[in-house]
Design an enzyme around this catalytic site. Structure first.
Site, PDB file in Angstrom:
ATOM      1  N   CYS A  37     -11.076  -2.921  -8.803  1.00 33.13           N
ATOM      2  CA  CYS A  37      -9.740  -2.711  -9.063  1.00 33.13           C
ATOM      3  C   CYS A  37      -9.662  -2.110  -6.825  1.00 33.13           C
ATOM      4  CB  CYS A  37      -9.046  -2.168  -9.499  1.00 33.13           C
ATOM      5  SG  CYS A  37      -9.843  -0.311 -10.172  1.00 33.13           S
ATOM      6  N   ASP A  89      -1.767  -0.747   5.726  1.00 33.72           N
ATOM      7  CA  ASP A  89      -1.923   0.329   7.500  1.00 33.72           C
ATOM      8  C   ASP A  89      -3.440  -0.148   7.607  1.00 33.72           C
ATOM      9  OD1 ASP A  89      -2.465   2.062   5.283  1.00 33.72           O
ATOM     10  OD2 ASP A  89      -1.879   3.590   6.908  1.00 33.72           O
ATOM     11  N   ASP A 101      -8.343  21.880   8.070  1.00 34.21           N
ATOM     12  CA  ASP A 101      -9.560  22.113   7.501  1.00 34.21           C
ATOM     13  C   ASP A 101     -10.489  21.427   7.361  1.00 34.21           C
ATOM     14  OD1 ASP A 101      -8.176  21.698   5.400  1.00 34.21           O
ATOM     15  OD2 ASP A 101      -8.340  22.075   3.369  1.00 34.21           O
ATOM     16  N   HIS A 140     -11.014   5.207  -8.755  1.00 30.96           N
ATOM     17  CA  HIS A 140     -11.914   4.968  -8.709  1.00 30.96           C
ATOM     18  C   HIS A 140     -12.982   5.175  -7.457  1.00 30.96           C
ATOM     19  CE1 HIS A 140     -11.615   2.057 -12.414  1.00 30.96           C
ATOM     20  NE2 HIS A 140     -12.054   3.445 -12.983  1.00 30.96           N
ATOM     21  N   ASP A 179       1.003  -1.451  -0.091  1.00 26.45           N
ATOM     22  CA  ASP A 179      -0.399  -0.061   0.275  1.00 26.45           C
ATOM     23  C   ASP A 179       0.607   1.550  -0.198  1.00 26.45           C
ATOM     24  OD1 ASP A 179      -1.919   2.076   0.439  1.00 26.45           O
ATOM     25  OD2 ASP A 179      -1.583   1.491   2.975  1.00 26.45           O
ATOM     26  N   ASP A 190      -0.105   5.203   1.176  1.00 26.12           N
ATOM     27  CA  ASP A 190       0.015   6.357   1.877  1.00 26.12           C
ATOM     28  C   ASP A 190      -0.302   5.766   3.616  1.00 26.12           C
ATOM     29  OD1 ASP A 190      -0.007   7.735   0.620  1.00 26.12           O
ATOM     30  OD2 ASP A 190      -2.416   7.545  -0.179  1.00 26.12           O
TER      31      ASP A 190
HETATM   32 MG    MG Z   1      -2.694   3.229   3.298  1.00 31.32          MG
HETATM   33 ZN    ZN Z   2     -11.208   1.053  -9.273  1.00 33.45          ZN
END
Ligand code: MG
Ligand code: ZN
Length: 210
Positions: A116, A143, A23, A101, A10, A12
């Site tokens: 996906c 994570d 914000d 998406h 993964d 992030d």
């Molecule tokens: Mg992540």
């Molecule tokens: Zn997708």
């Protein structure tokens, strides 16, 4: 039968820091290039995986364009920054897959229930085909619980990273989708993979001599 294996990552929260967007009051992906920062020890961790002979494949849900958080070329810019950060350690990424998406996307062309988006396994099956890797010999490091669920459904050995996230594991239902391992960060995960992979190789040698 493909015998090559991959480590799916993964992005992030595994490769780069998550950002608190004050914000909006949410913790999310970086929305700007300057917010994108590779976590410490990630270049070394990826180099370790490279040296084990495993493919390194990023599988990342990136609905930010769909939600109008950032513009189209942001992903490519971030990729450039990420690869530049890995380079001094000699670390390399073999392939990157994004799901752009989102079921409630503002951008109409990206509003879709797709295969996906993790916990779907579309990015895993695409990578298995493109890179000729066996999913059951592969690992997924994430994570988030959806990373683990996707990895498990794809047949991979799963590793959840994060300091406290393993507490969440008890809520994963069915229990078969719970992570195989937990690790503090990608460096620790890479070392878990190193040990697990070495054990498998020993098993393989025993079978050959039997
Ligand atoms: Mg992540
Ligand atoms: Zn997708």
């Amino acid at each position: 039968m493909p015998s090559r294996a991959a480590v799916f990552l993964d992005r992030d929260g595994v490769i780069n820091r998550l950002i608190y967007h004050q914000d909006a009051g949410i913790v999310d992906s970086p929305f700007t290039l300057s917010q994108f920062k590779v976590l410490p020890k990630v270049p070394r961790a990826i180099r370790l995986i490279n040296d084990l002979g495993l493919r390194v494949v990023i599988v990342s849900n990136q609905p930010g364009i769909a939600k109008k958080h950032f513009r189209q070329n942001m992903l490519a810019e971030v990729e450039g920054k990420m690869l530049a950060s890995l380079k001094p350690a000699g670390a390399k990424i073999d392939a990157i897959y994004y799901c752009l998406h989102h079921p409630h996307a503002e951008v109409k062309s990206l509003r879709k229930r797709c295969e996906c988006r993790k916990p779907g396994i579309g990015m895993f099956t695409a990578a298995a085909r493109d890179l000729d890797v066996s999913l059951t010999n592969s690992y997924m490091v994430g994570d988030g619980l959806t990373d683990i669920e996707a990895g498990a459904r794809a047949g991979c050995t799963t590793i959840l990273v994060g300091r406290w996230k393993c507490e969440q594991c008890q809520f994963i239902d069915p229990p078969e989708l719970r992570p195989d391992f937990c690790a503090e960060d990608l460096w620790e995960a890479a070392n878990v993979i190193k040990r697990d992979f070495a054990q498998r190789s020993v098993g393989g040698l025993c079978n050959m001599s039997a």
